[in-house]
Motif scaffolding. Structure first.
Motif, short mmCIF file in Angstrom:
data_model
loop_
_atom_site.label_atom_id
_atom_site.label_comp_id
_atom_site.label_asym_id
_atom_site.label_seq_id
_atom_site.Cartn_x
_atom_site.Cartn_y
_atom_site.Cartn_z
N ARG A 136 -86.14 -17.53 -19.45
CA ARG A 136 -86.18 -16.36 -18.59
C ARG A 136 -87.43 -16.41 -17.72
O ARG A 136 -88.50 -16.83 -18.17
N SER A 137 -87.27 -15.95 -16.50
CA SER A 137 -88.42 -15.87 -15.60
C SER A 137 -89.20 -14.59 -15.88
O SER A 137 -88.78 -13.73 -16.67
N GLY A 138 -90.34 -14.44 -15.21
CA GLY A 138 -91.14 -13.23 -15.39
C GLY A 138 -90.41 -11.99 -14.92
O GLY A 138 -90.48 -10.93 -15.56
N ALA A 139 -89.69 -12.11 -13.81
CA ALA A 139 -88.93 -10.97 -13.31
C ALA A 139 -87.82 -10.58 -14.28
O ALA A 139 -87.54 -9.39 -14.49
N ALA A 140 -87.17 -11.57 -14.91
CA ALA A 140 -86.12 -11.27 -15.88
C ALA A 140 -86.67 -10.55 -17.09
O ALA A 140 -86.03 -9.62 -17.63
N ASP A 141 -87.88 -10.92 -17.53
CA ASP A 141 -88.52 -10.20 -18.65
C ASP A 141 -88.82 -8.75 -18.28
O ASP A 141 -88.62 -7.84 -19.09
N GLN A 142 -89.29 -8.53 -17.07
CA GLN A 142 -89.56 -7.16 -16.63
C GLN A 142 -88.28 -6.34 -16.54
O GLN A 142 -88.25 -5.17 -16.95
N ASN A 143 -87.22 -6.93 -16.02
CA ASN A 143 -85.94 -6.22 -15.93
C ASN A 143 -85.43 -5.83 -17.32
O ASN A 143 -84.94 -4.70 -17.52
N LEU A 144 -85.54 -6.75 -18.27
CA LEU A 144 -85.07 -6.47 -19.62
C LEU A 144 -85.92 -5.40 -20.28
O LEU A 144 -85.41 -4.55 -21.04
#
Length: 280
Positions: free
Chosen positions: A145-153
């Protein structure tokens, strides 16, 4: 002079014969070698080589494992829910939230109060179970997962927890007070039975003298409400706040539906702008 010429001619013939034999041996050796200096492979006779056989066996084993996994899933009836499936089910729960009558709920009608509370409680229970499936539907190893995907989750998880907290703190206790009031086990009545029993105790007394009267007590227990006035108050509170309780449940369901839609859109954007494919 003629003898020396004959000897020279004979030696030339021997030399030519030796050169021809050497050329023949070299041509035979070169025919056994290919253009890269390696021996030519024998022509294929329709049989597979060991390397091709190994690859075919591994592919067959992988296909067999996949088929066995599919059969196992089919046998136990398990089918993983995707995020779209969970989103659709939560949206359908909104239609199952019970309506409040136009004139409201009657606090004196115990059957009507319990029926409405039971329907709403069933919807909330299914919502909580669906929320538990979201973690499996969105799972990915952290390095994938990218950093943006971690934030979205993280945002999605926070909104889910917030909705569950609101429902469990403001709706569930009001339903529980009506559906499962506090009761206590008390003695309702005591039944005393008297009967005569014959006991000889090893003596030769007559039957009339051997008859003794015995007393048997039976306690009958019942469950009674500890505080009936409190139950009446809970029913009144539920009937008075039923429209707003329904509003709280629906607004949280719609918020989760919108939050999951935004999460899916954000995941599409993140996959389009993901630059990890250029890393080496």
């Amino acid at each position: 002079m003629s003898t020396s010429k004959e000897e020279a001619a004979a030696s030339n013939k021997k030399r030519k014969a030796m050169d021809e034999s050497t050329t023949t041996v070299k041509s035979k050796k070169s025919s056994k070698l290919n253009g890269n200096g390696k021996k030519d492979k024998p022509a294929s006779n329709g049989k597979s080589t060991p390397s091709s056989t190994t690859s075919e066996n591994s592919a067959a084993a992988a296909a067999a494992a996949a088929n066995s996994l599919e059969l196992e899933k089919a046998n136990d009836g398990y089918k993983p829910l995707s995020l779209e499936d969970i989103k659709g089910r939560i949206k359908s729960l909104c239609e199952r939230v019970p309506n409040v009558p136009t004139d409201g709920l009657d606090p004196d009608d115990e059957g009507q109060i319990k029926h409405w509370a039971t329907q709403l409680q069933a919807v909330i229970e299914e919502f909580n179970l669906l929320v538990c499936c979201i973690s499996a539907a969105t799972y990915k190893w952290q390095s994938e997962r990218s950093g943006a995907a971690d934030q979205n989750l993280s945002v999605l998880s926070a909104e889910l927890a917030n909705s569950q907290d609101q429902i469990s703190s403001t709706v569930t206790p009001r339903l529980t007070n009506v559906l499962a009031p506090v009761v206590d086990l008390v003695v309702d009545k005591v039944v005393t039975l008297k009967k005569k029993d014959k006991t000889t105790n090893g003596t030769t007394t007559s039957d009339a003298d051997a008859q003794e009267e015995q007393e048997v007590k039976q306690n009958h227990y019942v469950r009674k409400q500890v505080d009936p006035s409190f139950l009446k108050l809970c029913a009144t509170i539920l009937s008075r706040n039923a429209p707003m309780i329904r509003q709280v449940v629906l607004c949280n369901f719609h918020k989760i539906d919108k939050c999951m839609t935004d999460y899916l859109h954000a995941q599409v954007k993140d996959s389009q702008h993901d630059s990890r494919g250029f890393a080496y």
